[in-house]
Write a protein that holds these residues in place. Structure first.
Motif, short mmCIF file in Angstrom:
data_model
loop_
_atom_site.label_atom_id
_atom_site.label_comp_id
_atom_site.label_asym_id
_atom_site.label_seq_id
_atom_site.Cartn_x
_atom_site.Cartn_y
_atom_site.Cartn_z
N HIS B 238 0.82 -1.21 0.00
CA HIS B 238 0.00 0.00 0.00
C HIS B 238 0.86 1.27 0.00
O HIS B 238 0.37 2.35 0.26
CB HIS B 238 -0.98 -0.01 1.17
N GLY B 239 2.19 1.10 -0.27
CA GLY B 239 3.02 2.26 -0.51
C GLY B 239 4.01 2.63 0.59
O GLY B 239 4.48 3.77 0.62
N ARG B 243 2.28 7.27 1.15
CA ARG B 243 1.47 7.32 -0.06
C ARG B 243 0.59 8.56 -0.03
O ARG B 243 0.36 9.16 1.03
CB ARG B 243 0.58 6.08 -0.21
N LYS B 256 1.61 5.75 -4.63
CA LYS B 256 2.32 5.02 -3.57
C LYS B 256 3.81 5.31 -3.64
O LYS B 256 4.32 5.73 -4.66
CB LYS B 256 2.06 3.52 -3.73
N TRP B 257 4.51 5.09 -2.52
CA TRP B 257 5.95 5.36 -2.44
C TRP B 257 6.24 6.77 -2.95
O TRP B 257 7.21 7.01 -3.67
CB TRP B 257 6.73 4.30 -3.24
#
Lengths: 421, 421
Positions: B238-239, B243, B256-257
């Motif tokens: 989920h990042g 995110r 995300k990221w």
């Protein structure tokens, strides 16, 4: 755009000089290869979606787990562990790291083997299978669950060095369940006569049975026969497939693996409500029926497991507040051991009998702090100091310690559990 | 005590005769050894608390997992899977079973390697480490995240037999994050001049970078730079560690990221917002900037993966409703394919731009049903039929299908995805 953040920016810029902050127009190349050099994660694909049919936390978060205290948990089956509240945020507790308390271990009970009996003073004794329960109207509510013994070790003095250990017998989930009222009405309460003096006795399917008596007024109010938490089935350790939810009342009454509800004409006075879960006072007498968890709060960060590591300047003080009597209306934070107080920011509108998150966005420049938080609820109740609580309750009990907690912040940013004299 | 439940009791008693229901005073022994015979789980202790430092669902729930559709997910890295919404309740989605959509797989990015750059039309370009972000004031909000392609396969007809597959690119979590507004103010927006025509461009640290343009008005409104979900760190998929949360807008924009935020004087027109994530109409032109997810709902039970198995009598119809424009105000349920409607019970007050749970507590006696749900939001918008949606949008797009879904319930209680002509 020129508001309170401008000050924060100035301070942050100072703090970041030479590390991450860039002067306008300066090339990132000069300071940070994580920005200017191509990293593996930007060059190659990551994990496919088939890697995690049911996901777990990333390995870097492997320390955000339930923990126990060896000297508290000598018996591995009748035992406890603690939610890592120091590392969590917001209000929802994931089931996977929500504290456990078992009296005979966590049993494995399949839905097809599940039965719930209602008997005693009812018109029609009934037994429900799990599939039967799925046919009743259900509701969803977010509630906190706190063990009566949470913070119990602190009655005698500052003992456990971390919010996880002092306050971590606490979790907060969205429960799906059938109102107890609905099931009692299904069995019929005509046979019970005047309901004002009636009780229910609830017990679980584990070896301890953990029987507890609940006044009919509460049973008909907001008690839930719950089968889901945070959207999914209750985990094994939280009472799969069905547990009781007794909003605002001590966790011991939230019977897991619920197997029987008996309508009675008085309390059973079971072991769990006589020799246990009563508060022995200074004179040896016991406070009985101490069900409601009074308003309480704790600062989760900074705290002994969550020291200040980023140096001087802006810091976020945050924590949790809750009350078994309803909504949290205000939380104050003190940096000087209770001499002066600042009102914290309460995040979102909190649900009644659910955790609330509070913040104090402030600055720290190395001065020693004696950090405290103080919760108030909608009844006007104010969380007491430990001295005030001891004055009326003595130190014989491990239950219902809702006093103000103190963390001492040292010049190096470390935090310690201390007791003010 | 004599309310609507009395009827339900009568019916349930009938349905249960000879199985679980007991006539008053009849001994359980005659019918149910699960009650009268001592079971292992009541005789011996269960698991100790050390068994699960981080817990997982009990083995009996092993089918409540994210699933993919092989023909949709030929490429395992650029791929999707689906939340098991048919088996969940309430509104919160646990991270472990919340759908994934990656464009270059889920990357592993440690906090110490994390950097977030703000550049472009700002007074002071800045780079934040993860520790820097922890020093800013943060908020918590519950929001749904829906992929723009959710229900996309259904444009052309009834294709995927299960709510998980037709509507499972959807989850709902409590996010902890810093308002985008705060970080933009930290960098300073004086250099941007008139903000009315400015945008931000956001991108992730994965190989796809998944760049998207967001109008400044939205960026300054409710966008969050988030680092926790449901209380704990974002999962890798989920990042982790950071995110974007873009409330009410299509999931693809929830980068995300997150590695970079650029203030621009117009949209970038990146691949993800031109060749992808635009809706090609019947005449070949494209609907652009279709960010907001319009009001939508789906019945999660009964549904193809969740048939009626308990026979005739009381049944709970339940499902989810949501709107990117704000609060859900009403959900109607039809049993006859939209000819007649009953207003469902909306559970709890739903948060704006968050999932709402609805219920219709009713009876089923074997008659064929064409089950539908229809959501309305606070703007007065009513979820459309597929025919109405096709009329204006055609069938060229896989995005933004928010039409009314139909499940056909057969005499045996099974459910099937059907399209009404």
């Amino acid at each position: 755009m020129s508001d309170g953040n401008t000050t924060r920016r100035g301070v942050l810029r100072g703090a970041l000089a030479g590390s991450a902050a860039l002067a306008a127009g300066r090339a990132a190349a000069e300071s940070d290869p994580l920005i200017t050099e191509l990293q593996d994660w930007t060059s190659f694909g990551g994990d496919p979606i088939t890697a995690r049919p049911y996901g777990l936390p990333i390995r870097f978060e492997a320390d955000v787990i339930r923990r126990n205290v060896p000297w508290l948990t000598a018996d591995p089956v009748s035992s406890i562990n603690f939610t890592p509240i120091h590392a969590l945020e917001g209000t929802i507790t994931p089931q996977g790291c929500a504290f456990e308390r078992h009296h005979s271990g966590a049993i494995e009970l399949a839905k097809e083997n599940y039965r719930l009996m209602i008997n005693g003073l009812v018109d029609q004794p009934l037994v429900f299978s799990y599939a039967d329960l799925e046919r009743f109207p259900r509701e969803n509510h977010v509630y906190f669950c706190e063990c009566a013994a949470n913070t119990g070790m602190e009655w005698a003095g500052a003992q456990l060095n971390g919010a996880q250990f002092t306050h971590g017998m606490l979790h907060n989930m969205e429960y799906t369940g059938i109102p107890m009222r609905t099931l009692l009405q299904e069995a019929g309460l005509g046979a019970a006569g005047d309901l004002a003096d009636k009780w229910i006795y609830v017990e679980g399917a584990d070896a301890s049975s953990n029987g507890r008596s609940i006044p009919m007024e509460k049973a008909l109010d907001d008690v839930l026969v719950a089968f889901k938490a945070n959207g999914e089935a209750l985990r094994k350790e939280h009472g799969y497939p069905v547990r009781l939810v007794v909003p605002g009342w001590e966790g011991n009454m939230w019977v897991k693996w619920l197997r029987r509800i008996e309508v009675t004409d008085g309390p059973v006075e079971s072991r769990e409500e006589t020799s246990k879960y009563t508060d022995v006072l200074e004179d040896g007498t016991a406070r009985k029926w101490t069900w409601v968890m009074d308003a309480k709060s704790v600062i989760t960060s900074p705290s002994p497991q969550q020291p200040i590591t980023h140096g001087h300047g802006p810091v976020v003080i945050t924590g949790l507040a809750w009350s078994g009597h309803g909504k949290i209306t205000r939380v104050d934070v003190s940096k000087d051991g209770g001499m002066t107080w600042e009102t914290a920011r309460l995040d979102r509108g909190s649900d009644p009998k659910a955790l609330a998150r509070f913040y104090l966005d402030t600055e720290w420049n190395g001065e020693p702090w004696l950090l405290q938080s103080r919760a108030m609820d909608e009844t006007g109740y104010v969380q007491p100091t430990k001295a005030a609580l001891r004055e009326v309750r003595g130190e014989n009990s491990v239950y219902h310690n809702n006093c103000i907690q103190t963390w001492a912040i040292a010049a190096d940013g470390s935090a310690e559990n201390v007791e003010l004299s």
